[in-house]
Motif scaffolding. Structure first.
Motif, PDB file in Angstrom:
ATOM      1  N   GLY A  48       0.800  -1.223   0.000  1.00 57.99           N
ATOM      2  CA  GLY A  48       0.000   0.000   0.000  1.00 57.99           C
ATOM      3  C   GLY A  48       0.818   1.251   0.000  1.00 57.99           C
ATOM      4  O   GLY A  48       0.342   2.314  -0.382  1.00 57.99           O
ATOM      5  N   ALA A  98      -6.357   2.542   0.291  1.00 57.66           N
ATOM      6  CA  ALA A  98      -5.284   2.046  -0.578  1.00 57.66           C
ATOM      7  C   ALA A  98      -5.584   0.616  -0.982  1.00 57.66           C
ATOM      8  O   ALA A  98      -6.421  -0.073  -0.380  1.00 57.66           O
ATOM      9  CB  ALA A  98      -3.940   2.147   0.136  1.00 57.66           C
ATOM     10  N   GLY A 149      -4.516  -3.006  -0.992  1.00 59.80           N
ATOM     11  CA  GLY A 149      -3.663  -3.910  -0.243  1.00 59.80           C
ATOM     12  C   GLY A 149      -3.649  -5.283  -0.864  1.00 59.80           C
ATOM     13  O   GLY A 149      -4.163  -5.515  -1.970  1.00 59.80           O
ATOM     14  N   GLU A 161      -8.789  -3.339  -2.282  1.00 57.80           N
ATOM     15  CA  GLU A 161      -8.902  -1.944  -1.815  1.00 57.80           C
ATOM     16  C   GLU A 161      -9.653  -1.921  -0.486  1.00 57.80           C
ATOM     17  O   GLU A 161     -10.667  -2.602  -0.326  1.00 57.80           O
ATOM     18  CB  GLU A 161      -9.618  -1.093  -2.856  1.00 57.80           C
ATOM     19  CG  GLU A 161      -9.636   0.387  -2.491  1.00 57.80           C
ATOM     20  CD  GLU A 161     -10.372   1.223  -3.524  1.00 57.80           C
ATOM     21  OE1 GLU A 161      -9.724   2.068  -4.169  1.00 57.80           O
ATOM     22  OE2 GLU A 161     -11.615   1.012  -3.686  1.00 57.80           O
TER      23      GLU A 161
END
Length: 545
Positions: A113, A130, A132, A136
């Motif tokens: 991220g 973000a 990951g 998201e």
């Protein structure tokens, strides 16, 4: 194929329903995004709170100081996930290497991220969105501090946006149902409102209203009477060109909405608005003009919503009355002449049937000679053909009524000048003679005699009418010229003398009234040959004993 236009009520219902649909749809979308925003904000705050409380836990700090932090931190992370329903709880060291992760194989690998710098380098706690390793997510991040303030690692707790979308869809169903209910209520409300409006405009369509408006304007402008309408507040709503002319208005539209009292101070329209009673044929003065006014209230379902006044100049009404009087006098004269000649014809017919030819011829010669002599005498003394016809007609009328009409042999009149209104002269003479005939019939003590004298002295025209009637009482003389009184019994009488006075005024003449040599009333009219002078300021009417 001709497509019929939709009715007003249908168009109104469709239009309002369409606008309600747009408004409800817009409100639903706005509500959806508002809820989404709120949920996202709340989940972010929740994730941040969990991350901060986790980073402050003593067992977490203790785990960081063990030889294998992952063993203790993984258990703590799994426990937090189960109790908070978070998508993941990840704890990393100061280098961003995972100590815990929902997927065990990913422990020991770098956190994904690229959003750990603010926590590991700046020591901040924050919310981020973000992509990951699980997808998201909305995540809350908080640094883990040692007792001396050294940053040992970072706690990241997140909720996947895909799970949040599923949560939003649950709210979307509720929003849709609310939109449908609001739309149905709006449609029924639009139908009710359209019906109410249709009733208020008397079930008329727009084209019918437009036609009525055009017809109303054409109607009020086509009539010669002045027309003014006011609303319940006494404010002018309509007036035609005739009214604007009497009120001396150059722009009639400029007074719309103004109080009627500003332009007609002595108006009685406000009384009509108050009591709702009609006022018909009422005299009044507007800007120095004598007018006859009719005032009528306008009512809708029994409630007074305004009033309308129509008025016309008294002079115009007088002129019409004079013309009607002339027609009536000519008609009476012709009727009398026809009746008299019918009697003569019946007499001649009877004499012929009785073989009395000499007597029949005698009547014919006598009648022809008498009528010829009368006609010739009148023509020699009165040069105006209109007055000739009137006088001859009254001679025939007198013969029928058994009244002796004397045309003074000293009478003389040239053709009336063009600047003198002949109809007014005829009205004066006709009304005076008619009144004289009626007066002599009342007095049975004297023979029924009426004398007519007309003379032109070059500067003025004199007209004298004298009779053997009862004359006029002194008390009536004092008010005769100020009121529309009558010396007769019928409620329709008395108008003749009033018209004589009005006509004399219009000709700028004088009228003297007294007792003549025949014992009855004597009327003397003097008309200047200067002609018609409207609204003359020095006109005298008097009487003499």
């Amino acid at each position: 194929m001709i497509i019929k236009p939709l009715k007003l009520q249908t168009r109104f219902s469709y239009s309002i329903s369409f606008f309600i649909l747009i408004i409800v749809t817009f409100a639903g979308i706005l509500f959806y995004f508002t809820i989404s925003d709120a949920l996202q904000t709340q989940l972010g705050k929740r994730a941040l709170y969990l991350a901060e409380t986790t980073a402050d836990r003593g067992d977490v700090l203790a785990a960081f100081k063990t030889e294998n932090p992952s063993e203790a931190l993984q258990k703590i992370s799994i426990n937090i996930m189960n109790t908070t329903e978070a998508a993941y709880v990840v704890i990393g060291n100061e280098d961003g290497i995972r100590y815990s992760h929902p997927v065990t194989d990913r422990i020991g690998k770098p956190m994904v991220g690229d959003d750990n710098d603010r926590a590991l380098l700046g020591g901040e706690s924050y919310i981020s969105i973000a992509e990951g390793s699980l997808g998201e997510s909305i995540r809350g991040k908080a640094p883990v501090f040692d007792t001396d303030g050294t940053i040992l690692g970072v706690v990241s707790i997140g909720y996947l946006t895909s799970e949040m979308d599923n949560l939003f869809s649950q709210y979307l169903d509720n929003i849709f149902y609310i939109m449908m209910v609001a739309l149905i209520i709006g449609i029924f409300g639009s139908i009710f409102l359209s019906r109410s409006i249709k009733r208020q405009i008397f079930n008329l369509e727009p084209n019918e209203i437009a036609n009525l408006f055009t017809e109303k304007n054409a109607l009020i402008e086509s009539v010669r009477e002045a027309i003014i309408t006011v609303n319940h507040k006494g404010e002018i709503t309509t007036l035609n060109n005739a009214a604007a002319k009497i009120l001396h208005l150059s722009d009639k539209d400029s007074v719309i909405g103004e109080s009627i009292e500003l332009h007609v101070p002595n108006t009685h329209l406000l009384e009509v608005l108050t009591d709702g009673r009609k006022q018909l044929d009422k005299p009044m003065i507007i800007n120095g003009n004598e007018v006859i006014v009719n005032r009528v209230p306008m009512k809708v379902k029994g409630n007074i919503v305004g009033a309308v006044a129509s008025f016309r100049l008294q002079s115009e009404i007088d002129h019409l009355a004079i013309e009607l009087s002339q027609v009536k006098q000519y008609t009476e004269a012709l009727r009398a002449q026809t009746h008299e000649f019918n009697n003569i014809l019946y007499t001649i017919s009877g004499l012929i049937q009785l073989n009395a030819s000499d007597e029949a011829l005698s009547i014919i010669h006598k009648e022809v000679q008498g009528q010829s002599s009368l006609t010739q005498f009148i023509r020699n003394h009165v040069k105006d053909p209109f007055l000739n016809g009137l006088i001859i007609g009254f001679f025939n009328r007198a013969r029928e009524l058994k009244v002796k009409l004397i045309f003074d042999e000293d009478s003389y009149l040239e053709t009336l000048p063009e600047n003198i209104e002949k109809s007014l002269i005829i009205s004066i003479m006709g009304n005076l003679l008619t009144n004289a005939f009626e007066e002599v019939e009342k007095n049975k003590d004297r023979p029924p005699i009426v004398r007519l004298f007309i003379f032109d002295n070059g500067e003025e025209i004199l007209i004298e009418v004298e009779d053997t009637g009862n004359g006029l009482a002194q008390e009536k003389l004092e008010v005769l010229f100020s009121e529309n009184i009558s010396t007769k019994d019928s409620k329709f009488r008395g108008y003749g003398l009033r018209k004589v006075i009005s006509s004399v005024h219009d000709l700028n003449g004088t009228l003297a009234l007294g007792e003549g040599d025949l014992g009855g009333a004597l009327f003397i009219v003097s008309i200047s040959k200067g002609g018609f002078v409207e609204n003359a300021g020095d006109r005298s009417i008097n009487y003499r004993g």
